[in-house]
Design a protein around this motif. Structure first.
Motif, short mmCIF file in Angstrom:
data_model
loop_
_atom_site.label_atom_id
_atom_site.label_comp_id
_atom_site.label_asym_id
_atom_site.label_seq_id
_atom_site.Cartn_x
_atom_site.Cartn_y
_atom_site.Cartn_z
N LEU A 172 0.84 -1.20 0.00
CA LEU A 172 0.00 0.00 0.00
C LEU A 172 0.87 1.25 0.00
O LEU A 172 1.96 1.26 0.57
CB LEU A 172 -0.92 0.02 1.23
CG LEU A 172 -1.94 -1.12 1.36
CD1 LEU A 172 -2.74 -0.96 2.64
CD2 LEU A 172 -2.86 -1.17 0.15
N THR A 173 0.39 2.29 -0.63
CA THR A 173 1.12 3.56 -0.64
C THR A 173 1.07 4.21 0.74
O THR A 173 0.33 3.75 1.64
CB THR A 173 0.51 4.53 -1.67
OG1 THR A 173 -0.83 4.84 -1.26
CG2 THR A 173 0.50 3.92 -3.07
N LYS A 217 4.16 7.42 -2.55
CA LYS A 217 5.28 6.49 -2.54
C LYS A 217 4.91 5.25 -1.73
O LYS A 217 3.96 5.25 -0.95
CB LYS A 217 6.52 7.15 -1.94
CG LYS A 217 7.16 8.19 -2.84
CD LYS A 217 8.47 8.67 -2.25
CE LYS A 217 9.16 9.67 -3.18
NZ LYS A 217 10.45 10.14 -2.62
N TYR A 218 5.70 4.18 -1.93
CA TYR A 218 5.52 2.97 -1.15
C TYR A 218 6.53 2.97 0.00
O TYR A 218 7.57 3.64 -0.08
CB TYR A 218 5.71 1.73 -2.02
CG TYR A 218 4.55 1.49 -2.97
CD1 TYR A 218 3.45 0.75 -2.56
CD2 TYR A 218 4.55 2.04 -4.25
CE1 TYR A 218 2.37 0.53 -3.43
CE2 TYR A 218 3.48 1.85 -5.11
CZ TYR A 218 2.40 1.09 -4.69
OH TYR A 218 1.34 0.90 -5.53
N PRO A 219 6.25 2.26 1.09
CA PRO A 219 7.14 2.28 2.26
C PRO A 219 8.60 1.98 1.95
O PRO A 219 9.50 2.55 2.57
CB PRO A 219 6.54 1.21 3.17
CG PRO A 219 5.08 1.25 2.85
CD PRO A 219 5.03 1.50 1.37
N ASN A 220 8.85 1.08 0.98
CA ASN A 220 10.25 0.74 0.69
C ASN A 220 11.00 1.87 -0.01
O ASN A 220 12.20 1.76 -0.26
CB ASN A 220 10.31 -0.55 -0.14
CG ASN A 220 9.62 -0.42 -1.49
OD1 ASN A 220 9.11 0.65 -1.84
ND2 ASN A 220 9.59 -1.50 -2.25
N GLN A 221 10.29 2.94 -0.31
CA GLN A 221 10.93 4.10 -0.95
C GLN A 221 11.22 5.20 0.06
O GLN A 221 11.67 6.29 -0.32
CB GLN A 221 10.02 4.64 -2.07
CG GLN A 221 9.78 3.65 -3.19
CD GLN A 221 8.73 4.14 -4.19
OE1 GLN A 221 7.65 4.58 -3.80
NE2 GLN A 221 9.06 4.08 -5.46
N GLN A 226 11.17 8.69 7.98
CA GLN A 226 9.94 8.94 7.24
C GLN A 226 8.90 7.84 7.52
O GLN A 226 7.70 8.13 7.69
CB GLN A 226 10.23 9.02 5.75
CG GLN A 226 10.99 10.28 5.33
CD GLN A 226 11.39 10.24 3.88
OE1 GLN A 226 11.77 9.19 3.33
NE2 GLN A 226 11.33 11.40 3.22
N LYS A 227 9.34 6.60 7.58
CA LYS A 227 8.42 5.50 7.87
C LYS A 227 7.77 5.68 9.25
O LYS A 227 6.58 5.44 9.42
CB LYS A 227 9.17 4.16 7.82
CG LYS A 227 9.60 3.73 6.44
CD LYS A 227 10.37 2.42 6.50
CE LYS A 227 10.88 2.01 5.12
NZ LYS A 227 11.69 0.77 5.17
N GLN A 228 8.61 6.11 10.23
CA GLN A 228 8.05 6.27 11.57
C GLN A 228 7.02 7.40 11.61
O GLN A 228 6.01 7.32 12.32
CB GLN A 228 9.16 6.54 12.58
CG GLN A 228 8.75 6.41 14.01
CD GLN A 228 8.25 5.02 14.37
OE1 GLN A 228 7.14 4.63 13.97
NE2 GLN A 228 9.07 4.27 15.08
N ARG A 229 7.26 8.44 10.83
CA ARG A 229 6.29 9.53 10.79
C ARG A 229 4.99 9.10 10.11
O ARG A 229 3.90 9.56 10.47
CB ARG A 229 6.92 10.75 10.09
CG ARG A 229 7.98 11.42 10.94
CD ARG A 229 8.23 12.86 10.49
NE ARG A 229 8.90 12.93 9.20
CZ ARG A 229 10.22 12.90 9.04
NH1 ARG A 229 11.02 12.78 10.10
NH2 ARG A 229 10.75 12.99 7.84
N VAL A 230 5.11 8.21 9.10
CA VAL A 230 3.89 7.64 8.49
C VAL A 230 3.13 6.83 9.54
O VAL A 230 1.90 6.91 9.63
CB VAL A 230 4.25 6.74 7.28
CG1 VAL A 230 2.99 6.05 6.75
CG2 VAL A 230 4.90 7.55 6.18
#
Length: 681
Positions: free
Chosen positions: A100-101, A139-143, A148-152
């Protein structure tokens, strides 16, 4: 009264019968506006306590009270609602869903709110903007980077507007700069009047909160207040709801599309089996239709041919030679009667009983019978025209069993007229100009016996009204017809009996033919059967039974590939469950129920089934056009006829296969323990 209260919480793990206590009587109170850090070393029970507070762990002793109401940890649906409505999770490992984006990840909990789709997207965009990721939405998580992932993950935790945010080592995988930013965001969340509970082993992280609860060896050994909790305002919150079914279908499609090429191979494999079933069914339809057309061209489908019923005579026992000859004669007679019953013809014989006027009247009075006509057959009829001769093997009077479909030129015979066969008669009388014979008068004659049993020649003239042409398959039937009045007048002139050994009744509708046939065969006098009736419907029915049997055998062979396809789907779904174990745990933690998880995997399988059926339909229709074009040189007929019913059947099969094969994998996915699923790699 505190917003969240834990009383006498005990939790143990077991290895066999050996008990390992983890929490040993925890009593804690939490208020809204607090930023509480649960500090302790690894293995001290921090994560276990977090799972109990978050409604994921149900196997413990003690009580959890939220806003004055005790949670019932035996009620799984109530815990789903609690997580959906009250809890937001932030994990050290981010736990974003890879297919998922960024936007879709944040929308997951929003799908379980009463906001409209437009408002859901608006809120998700605002939250991403708040954590500084507005331009990363698609974007996708692997990008993304770790920060940034933690903020998502933080944006997703806030999406459903929960009152409690649980953060499990939220800075454990971040550098110092990102750690500072995340702690500032968490503090800001607490300032909004929410309860933030952070599990950490870092003192510096714990110092960023308003309170530190130190946990050691399953007990609280220190509870330190660093500063006052933030004030709480009574602001309206989002309302939660059950996850709509449409969301499961949409999410399933997104995963299908994310693994498009792998799933396309499964669709192709399933489509091959469905295509074969559809094509063979269409072939059966076409062949049955072709046979039906050929037989109906041969004989009127509303006509029932009748002869007087005769029992098969038993062989004489006077001598073996005589017995053999009699048996052969009986067999030959039976074959002749069988052929005659198809065409409505009768073979004249002194031993063959005829029909009386009373019997003809009896047949005419049967319900649905609209007419009765006698059938006369003249054999080996010589025709002559302009010194040219031809022999008609079987000349029959025009009766109810005859059909105009075989007349290719001209019309059916009226009084004084005849129709002749193109190949055996017309071309013999005029090879190059046989069409010009229409309107010409020919002479006909044949030999028979008169009423006194003496040989006579019946001779008469008739005008050619039409020319017939039949397929090779229909050559067994009579294709030369003269008007009844013309033939009987010639017979009477030669003193030949006009009593018929066969008759034909005409039925009002084709749907009543079988009933009339059965009724005639049941007529009796003094418990003796009177008639033997056959119709073209019975012939078609028998032939179509064989065609249907062959079609079913071919379809059964095609079904083998469907079994293989079903196994492919089962294996794929089990692999998908294994590969998406953590995703299942994430969805359950966000508030999705077991039913939602089942529906997610069933939806994905359903997509495979429907797409397979659609693809199979397309290639089957292309195959129909191709095969019919290739066979056009054999006969101008569509031998493959795929009906709407065939298409519907294939879609039903595709859906049933997908549902059946997805049931066990989906059930296994739904039964996964959320805590174990979250711990999966």
């Amino acid at each position: 009264m505190s917003y969240l209260e834990l009383r006498d919480i005990h939790k143990s793990y077991y290895l066999g019968k050996e008990e390992f206590p983890v929490l040993k009587g925890i009593d804690l109170n939490f208020d809204l506006g607090e930023f509480v850090s649960i500090l302790g070393e690894s293995g001290g029970g921090k994560s276990t306590l977090m799972n109990i507070i978050g409604g994921l762990d149900r196997q413990f002793q003690g009580s959890v009270t939220v806003d004055g109401t005790r949670l019932n940890h035996s009620d799984e649906k109530a815990l789903d609602h609690y997580r959906r409505d009250t809890i937001g999770y932030i994990y050290q490992a981010y736990n974003l869903i890879g297919h998922l984006t960024v936007m879709d990840n944040v929308l997951i909990p929003l799908d379980m709110t009463t906001l409209s789709k437009a408002d859901q997207k608006k809120r998700a965009a605002e939250l991403l903007d708040r954590v500084g990721l507005k331009d990363q939405a698609h974007k996708y998580p692997n990008q993304l980077s770790g920060g940034q992932k933690q903020r998502v993950a933080i944006a997703r935790a806030l999406a459903s507007d929960p009152k409690v945010i649980i953060a499990d080592e939220p800075t454990g995988a971040l550098d110092s700069e990102n750690t500072k930013e995340v702690l500032e965001i968490l503090d800001g969340i607490a300032q909004e009047g929410r309860l933030v509970i952070t599990v950490t082993h870092s003192q510096s992280v714990a110092d960023a909160g308003t309170r530190i609860v130190h946990l050691a060896d399953g007990k609280i050994d220190k509870d330190t207040k660093l500063r006052d909790a933030y004030p709480v305002t009574d602001t309206p919150r989002l309302k939660s709801r059950l996850l709509p079914a449409a969301v499961s279908y949409t999410t399933a499609y997104k995963h299908f599309n994310f693994n498009f090429w792998r799933n396309s191979l499964i669709v192709l494999g399933t489509a091959v089996g469905l295509f074969a079933v559809m094509l063979f069914s269409g072939l059966g339809n076409g062949i049955s239709g072709y046979i039906n057309k050929q037989v109906n061209d041969l004989v009127n489908p509303t006509a029932v041919s009748i002869s007087r019923y005769q029992k098969s005579a038993t062989a004489s026992t006077s001598g073996s030679g005589g017995s053999s000859k009699q048996a052969q004669a009986q067999q030959q007679q039976a074959m002749q009667q069988s052929a005659s019953s198809m065409t409505g013809a009768s073979t004249a014989s002194s031993s063959t009983p005829t029909f009386s006027a009373t019997q003809l009247k009896q047949l005419g009075n049967i319900k649905h019978v609209t007419g009765v006509s006698k059938v006369y057959t003249a054999s080996s009829v010589t025709t002559s025209y302009n010194d040219k001769k031809a022999t008609i093997s079987s000349l029959q009077n025009w009766n109810a069993s005859a059909t105009s479909n075989t007349i290719k030129y001209g019309h059916k015979p009226k009084a004084g007229e005849i129709v002749i066969d193109k190949d055996s008669v017309a071309k013999s009388l005029s090879k190059n100009h046989w069409k010009d014979l229409i309107g010409k008068t020919i002479t006909l004659s044949y030999k028979t016996t008169n009423k006194n049993g003496k040989p006579v020649t019946v001779k008469f003239k008739a005008k050619i009204a039409g020319i017939t042409s039949k397929s090779a398959a229909a050559s067994m039937a009579s294709d030369n017809f003269v008007s009844t009045k013309t033939l009987t007048a010639a017979m009477n002139k030669a003193n030949v009996s006009d009593k018929a050994t066969s008759t034909v009744v005409k039925v009002d509708k084709i749907g009543n033919v079988n009933g009339v046939t059965k009724k005639i065969n049941q007529l009796k006098t003094n418990d003796k059967r009177l008639y033997s009736a056959t119709s073209v419907n019975s012939i078609i029915s028998k032939i179509q039974t064989y065609v249907k049997l062959a079609t079913n055998i071919l379809s059964a062979i095609a079904a083998i590939s469907l079994v293989v396809s079903a196994l492919m789907i089962i294996v794929t779904m089990y692999m998908s469950v294994s590969a998406r174990t953590k995703e299942i745990g994430i969805l359950r933690a966000l508030g999705e129920s077991k039913r939602d998880i089942r529906r997610l995997f069933i939806s994905e399988s359903l997509i495979i089934g429907v797409l397979s059926a659609a693809f199979a339909t397309v290639i089957a229709l292309i195959g129909e056009v191709t095969v019919n074009h290739m066979l056009a040189s054999i006969a101008n007929y569509a031998f493959v006829q795929i009906t709407v019913g065939n298409v519907v059947t294939v879609f039903v099969i595709g859906v049933v296969i997908s549902l059946v094969t997805a049931f066990l994998p989906a059930r296994r996915a739904a039964k996964l323990n959320p805590i174990d699923a979250l711990a999966a790699d």
